[in-house]
Design a protein around this motif. Structure first.
Motif, PDB file in Angstrom:
ATOM      1  N   GLU A 275     -21.704 -10.208 -12.357  1.00 17.24           N
ATOM      2  CA  GLU A 275     -20.577 -11.116 -12.105  1.00 17.24           C
ATOM      3  C   GLU A 275     -21.015 -12.573 -11.991  1.00 17.24           C
TER       4      GLU A 275
ATOM      5  N   ARG B 139     -30.093  -8.657 -19.326  1.00 13.37           N
ATOM      6  CA  ARG B 139     -29.767  -7.250 -19.141  1.00 13.37           C
ATOM      7  C   ARG B 139     -29.710  -6.954 -17.655  1.00 13.37           C
ATOM      8  N   ALA B 140     -28.526  -7.100 -17.096  1.00 11.78           N
ATOM      9  CA  ALA B 140     -28.345  -6.756 -15.688  1.00 11.78           C
ATOM     10  C   ALA B 140     -27.737  -5.363 -15.637  1.00 11.78           C
ATOM     11  N   TRP B 141     -28.121  -4.587 -14.618  1.00 17.57           N
ATOM     12  CA  TRP B 141     -27.516  -3.269 -14.441  1.00 17.57           C
ATOM     13  C   TRP B 141     -26.132  -3.450 -13.829  1.00 17.57           C
ATOM     14  N   ARG B 142     -25.162  -2.812 -14.463  1.00 20.37           N
ATOM     15  CA  ARG B 142     -23.749  -3.015 -14.149  1.00 20.37           C
ATOM     16  C   ARG B 142     -23.417  -2.790 -12.673  1.00 20.37           C
ATOM     17  N   SER B 143     -24.009  -1.794 -12.059  1.00 21.82           N
ATOM     18  CA  SER B 143     -23.551  -1.441 -10.711  1.00 21.82           C
ATOM     19  C   SER B 143     -24.508  -1.903  -9.614  1.00 21.82           C
ATOM     20  N   LEU B 144     -25.519  -2.704  -9.989  1.00 23.18           N
ATOM     21  CA  LEU B 144     -26.502  -3.122  -8.985  1.00 23.18           C
ATOM     22  C   LEU B 144     -26.296  -4.572  -8.567  1.00 23.18           C
TER      23      LEU B 144
ATOM     24  N   HIS C 243     -26.009 -10.398  -2.505  1.00 23.03           N
ATOM     25  CA  HIS C 243     -25.299  -9.130  -2.376  1.00 23.03           C
ATOM     26  C   HIS C 243     -24.159  -8.990  -3.370  1.00 23.03           C
TER      27      HIS C 243
ATOM     28  N   ARG D  96     -36.551 -10.656 -10.693  1.00 23.24           N
ATOM     29  CA  ARG D  96     -36.793  -9.234 -10.937  1.00 23.24           C
ATOM     30  C   ARG D  96     -38.162  -9.039 -11.589  1.00 23.24           C
TER      31      ARG D  96
ATOM     32  N   GLU E  24     -30.576  -5.611  -5.284  1.00 19.32           N
ATOM     33  CA  GLU E  24     -31.029  -4.297  -5.732  1.00 19.32           C
ATOM     34  C   GLU E  24     -31.851  -4.386  -7.017  1.00 19.32           C
TER      35      GLU E  24
ATOM     36  N   GLU F 115     -35.209  -5.511  -5.829  1.00 23.83           N
ATOM     37  CA  GLU F 115     -35.776  -4.438  -5.030  1.00 23.83           C
ATOM     38  C   GLU F 115     -36.302  -3.315  -5.920  1.00 23.83           C
ATOM     39  N   LEU F 116     -35.513  -2.981  -6.953  1.00 24.11           N
ATOM     40  CA  LEU F 116     -35.908  -1.898  -7.844  1.00 24.11           C
ATOM     41  C   LEU F 116     -37.257  -2.203  -8.486  1.00 24.11           C
TER      42      LEU F 116
ATOM     43  N   LEU G 188     -22.691  -8.392  -7.299  1.00 18.71           N
ATOM     44  CA  LEU G 188     -23.127  -7.695  -8.506  1.00 18.71           C
ATOM     45  C   LEU G 188     -23.687  -8.732  -9.473  1.00 18.71           C
TER      46      LEU G 188
ATOM     47  N   PHE H 110     -35.052 -10.916 -20.750  1.00 16.31           N
ATOM     48  CA  PHE H 110     -34.464 -10.597 -22.046  1.00 16.31           C
ATOM     49  C   PHE H 110     -33.693 -11.780 -22.610  1.00 16.31           C
TER      50      PHE H 110
END
Lengths: 367, 241, 286
Positions: B136, B88-93, B131, B149, B97, B100-101, B133, B84
């Motif tokens: 960050e 667009r990173a997922w906040r809690s991953l 490992h 990803r 992850e 992996e998703l 987030l 993007f």
């Protein structure tokens, strides 16, 4: 480390020091240390459940067991809610409907069909799943607010219909007759609440295990991604509507079982209690107070809210009288204002304090 | 075999013609650069290819399938991955992850996905922070996470939307190196960029969009000399023969 | 046949009245994306105010209307300053929880202070008059309440769409950041939205006492009706909420006519069906 934990965030974990239990020579410290290690968490939890299960032998007392039973019932329902609401970010107010489906299912199977309440609970689960699926698929295409309000409308429709339906006892409620005691009939001596507590504990255990397992599968990962950024999730092959519906259906299952147990313990169920908005809010509140999107949040929240409520001799919401609803309302406001991250979010702060205080127990993280 | 073929694709948003009759082909693995000034319709074209933006008319073939108007998740599952413009990173991953998703979503088992994610994190140089987030991390690392990803989906077509924007010279250089190695993995890369100098050296074909119209297609050297392209970038005054 | 016509007419009248709650909610939602679950309970407070003005000082509800409107403004702004502003930047769930808590506290407070009794104003200035046209009879209180509601909504719409004040409201609704850049202070705009929403609360309090009785639990019915109307009308749209309210009013009225106690359930069922068929509301496009 960030002081406030994002819901569902995994904090980097310091590697557990291998061989730490070699120092077990020093009496009790060794085994305790072993138990507290993160990788042995399942053992600790299992032990806690055994202790809780045996506790009626020691603590006893009808009052204590009744309160504990209610804690398990709400914790289980709210654990389900948290899967969709906390991890999936879809705030639903219709879990009271699912709860009522089991409660009325159990009641009606005894009163109208002279069958085992378990049959009714099974039917309640089926109905709840059906409602979750039928409402979920169209509504999950919408924004969060739409879904929340639509679930509120579902709650109201159900409440209005049940209040007018005479086979369900209408607004007066459904009294469940006394039948021979036994596990099959889900009725026991009114002087002994232990069986219900044990059943509730069993339900809680199974629910915890189920939620823990789901979170480890891809569903858990997908749900968190959908909550955090649905557009990015779609761009990586996740059908967001479908997975939210899956979460809705799976997460409603504990509620009707809890509702069935609740109705059989009280031998009574009425729409003004289980289909009221305060009741539905309570299910949400338990998860929010404990910690949205954390595995243990609903359990901690239920233990806090329900024991507080019972010990202040508060009626369940819905039976409004006196000061209690005001206190209840104010507590809700305070939770929203100051604990919207939940009690468990305070863990790092508490942990730091404990670590400072107990620096002598090296290598042990209290959490 | 032709990987992607667009035939007369037009997109209209209300009164704005974002794309007009765009026709092109992406042959096979290689690096294709989609360039053009801001607002030329690059992101819209990406949206059409990766699903999510509805074209008003035209045809879009992915392999031998007609795919115009497909959903983003369909595109992802058929092997179209993207990054993007604004990450667009997922906040809690965690970084791991995220990767992996995508691997799981492409159909791998949880265990296999984890192994693949670890490998991909390594190949984009994010092993040290895998490992943490993703949110960050500094922008350069977030962009690499997005590439890892996207690769985890096992794509045959990779869309990189302004992947170099906002990076320092060193970070951009590293990323360009990473990208130029992708065709050897049998991946067709379509990259947008409005700074021509950054992509010209690695691209084997350049597509130029201006005001929603595809004005030139060809090898970088040729396109760089094209008078219409120069006009689009520098203004009409320079076109006079 | 007369049954159907009177059902429709009384539904339209009820719809006009209830639209006030929907308009109050949609204003706040449109400006700050917040669903105020306590809106109905604030209306309940205004209704009690009007009732006590009548029982204590023999003020007719129509005379109390301006007083209630001013009190409503105060209620709205106080709610914003006391409960909502501290939540700025908190997640949606926190806003929901807090307004739900306010709803429970208001309802509980009313129970505690005033008891569970239902209080109505039996003889207002206009009660006793009625209009009859064919098979349809409309009482004067019903007609005045509906008329008053329409006037109030028109006034609110004028404020929002045709004044400078309203322009700042719309600017913040469309792009809070850009609005800030051109010197609009969000806090003042939010206070404005809550103030205007408060007018609808106060006016609703006075008009509802024409036709309804008040008890501590009435709020939630109004609120849910209001939410439904806001969704159907499209979040933030004043006239959308109004027309949706008419539809819901007619649905409820006809439901009550033919299915007695299931009337409200019919209305909500209609809502759910519409939502499934037209997910973005009646006017929504995308």
């Amino acid at each position: 480390m960030t002081p406030v934990l994002m819901p569902g965030a995994r904090r980097p974990r310091p590697a557990v020091v291998r061989g730490e239990n070699q120092s077990s020579a020093s009496g009790i410290v060794g085994p305790v240390r072993w138990l507290l290690a993160r990788r042995n968490r399942p053992v600790l939890v299992g032990l806690a459940f055994v202790v809780a299960g045996l506790s009626p032998l020691v603590v006893g007392g009808l009052g204590w067991e009744t309160v504990s039973f209610q804690v398990t019932v709400f914790a289980a329902t709210s654990l389900g809610w948290n899967l969709l609401g906390g991890y999936g970010g879809q705030i639903s107010f219709s879990y009271a409907v699912y709860f009522a489906a089991g409660a009325y299912g159990a009641g009606v199977s005894v009163t109208s069909f002279h069958a085992s309440p378990w049959v009714g609970i099974g039917a309640g689960v089926a109905i709840a799943c059906l409602i979750a699926l039928i409402t979920g698929l169209p509504l999950f295409r919408l924004r969060t607010h739409y879904y929340s309000i639509a679930t509120l409308a579902i709650l109201e429709v159900t409440s209005l219909v049940v209040s007018a339906a005479s086979p369900l006892g209408a607004s007066g409620g459904l009294e469940i007759p006394i039948t021979p005691y036994g596990l099959g009939s889900l009725e026991f001596s009114p002087l002994n609440a232990t069986p219900f507590f044990e059943l509730g504990l069993g339900l809680l255990g199974v629910t915890l295990l189920g939620v823990w397992w789901i979170l480890r599968t891809r569903t858990g990962l997908y749900l968190r991604a959908i909550r955090d950024d649905p557009v990015a999730a779609e761009a990586f092959g996740i059908r967001t509507t479908w997975w939210k519906a899956v979460a809705a259906v799976v997460s409603c299952i504990p509620a009707p079982v809890a509702g069935g147990l609740y109705a059989m313990a009280a031998l009574f169920v009425d729409p003004n209690t289980v289909l009221s908005i305060p009741f539905s809010v309570l299910i949400v509140l338990v998860a929010v107070l404990g910690g949205l999107g954390t595995l243990w949040g609903p359990v901690v929240g239920a233990a806090l809210v329900i024991t507080l409520q019972q010990n202040l001799a508060l009626d369940l919401p819905g039976q409004a009288s006196g000061l209690e609803p005001v206190i209840y309302g104010i507590v809700i406001i305070l939770v929203g204002m100051f604990f919207s991250q939940g009690i468990l979010a305070a863990r790092p702060i508490v942990a730091t304090a404990l670590r400072r205080a107990g620096a002598r127990v090296k290598g042990v993280r209290p959490w | 075999m032709v990987m992607l073929r667009a035939q007369g694709v037009s997109v209209r948003f209300g009164g704005v013609q974002a794309l007009r009759d765009v026709t092109f082909e992406l042959g096979g693995p290689g690096i294709y650069a989609l360039i053009g000034p801001n607002g030329a319709g690059k992101t819209t074209l990406f949206g059409v290819i990766s699903g999510g933006v509805r074209a008003t008319s035209g045809q879009l073939w992915f392999g031998d399938r007609q795919v115009l108007g497909w959903k983003p998740w369909e595109a992802a599952r058929s092997g179209v991955a993207r990054t993007f413009q604004i990450t667009r990173a997922w906040r809690s991953l965690t970084v791991m992850e995220h990767v992996e998703l995508a691997a799981v979503a492409s159909g791998e088992s949880r265990g296999a996905a984890r192994a693949r994610a670890a490998e991909l994190c390594g190949s984009v140089g994010l092993s040290d922070v895998q490992h943490r987030l993703a949110r960050e991390l500094p922008l350069g690392q977030q962009r690499r996470m997005e590439i890892a990803r996207a690769l985890a989906l096992g794509p045959s077509l990779l869309l990189l939307d302004e992947a170099l924007a906002g990076l320092t010279a060193t970070e951009a250089g590293e990323l360009v190196q990473l990208i130029s190695a992708l065709p050897s993995r049998d991946i067709c890369v379509l990259i947008t960029e409005h700074v021509m100098e950054l992509v010209m050296p690695i691209a084997h074909t350049v597509l130029v969009l201006d005001h929603g119209v595809l004005i030139a297609v060809g090898p970088p050297a040729e396109v760089a000399r094209d008078p219409t392209v120069l006009a689009a970038y520098l203004g009409d005054a320079h076109v006079t023969p | 046949m007369g049954l159907f016509e009177s059902g429709v007419v009384s539904g339209l009248l009820v719809g006009c009245e209830y639209a006030l709650v929907g308009v109050g909610l949609t204003l706040i939602f449109g400006t700050m994306e917040l669903v105020n679950f306590a809106q109905g309970d604030l209306v309940m407070v205004a209704m009690y105010l009007v009732f006590f003005l009548w029982s204590g000082a023999h003020f007719d509800p129509l005379l109390s209307l301006p007083i209630a409107a001013v009190a409503g403004i105060a209620i709205g702004i106080l709610t914003y300053e006391g409960l909502i502003r501290p939540l700025t930047g908190k997640p949606v769930i926190a806003q929901m929880v807090v307004t739900l808590g306010a709803s429970a506290a208001l309802e509980g407070g009313a129970q505690l202070w005033l008891g569970p009794n239902t209080e109505g104003i039996p003889n207002t200035v206009v009660s006793g008059f009625r209009l009859t046209a064919g098979a349809v009879t409309v009482t004067a209180p019903e007609a005045i309440a509906a008329f008053g509601a329409v006037v109030c909504i028109a006034l609110v719409s004028y404020l929002v769409h045709h004044t400078r004040m309203g322009a700042s409201l719309q600017a913040v609704a469309q792009d809070p950041y850009a609005a800030q850049l051109v010197g609009i202070r969000p806090r003042r705009v939010f206070m404005l939205a809550w103030g205007i929403s408060g007018i609808t609360i106060g006016v609703a309090g006075a008009l509802f006492m024409q036709t309804y009785a008040v008890d501590p639990t009435v709020g939630i019915t109004f609120a849910i009706f209001g939410f439904v109307v806001v969704i159907l009308g499209g979040f933030g749209s004043i006239w959308g909420a109004f027309f949706a309210s008419l539809i819901m009013g007619v649905a409820e009225s006809l439901g009550t006519t033919y299915l007695s106690e299931y009337g409200l359930a019919v209305a909500f069922a209609v809502f759910l069906v519409i939502l499934v068929v037209r997910p973005m509301g009646l006017r929504g496009t995308s």
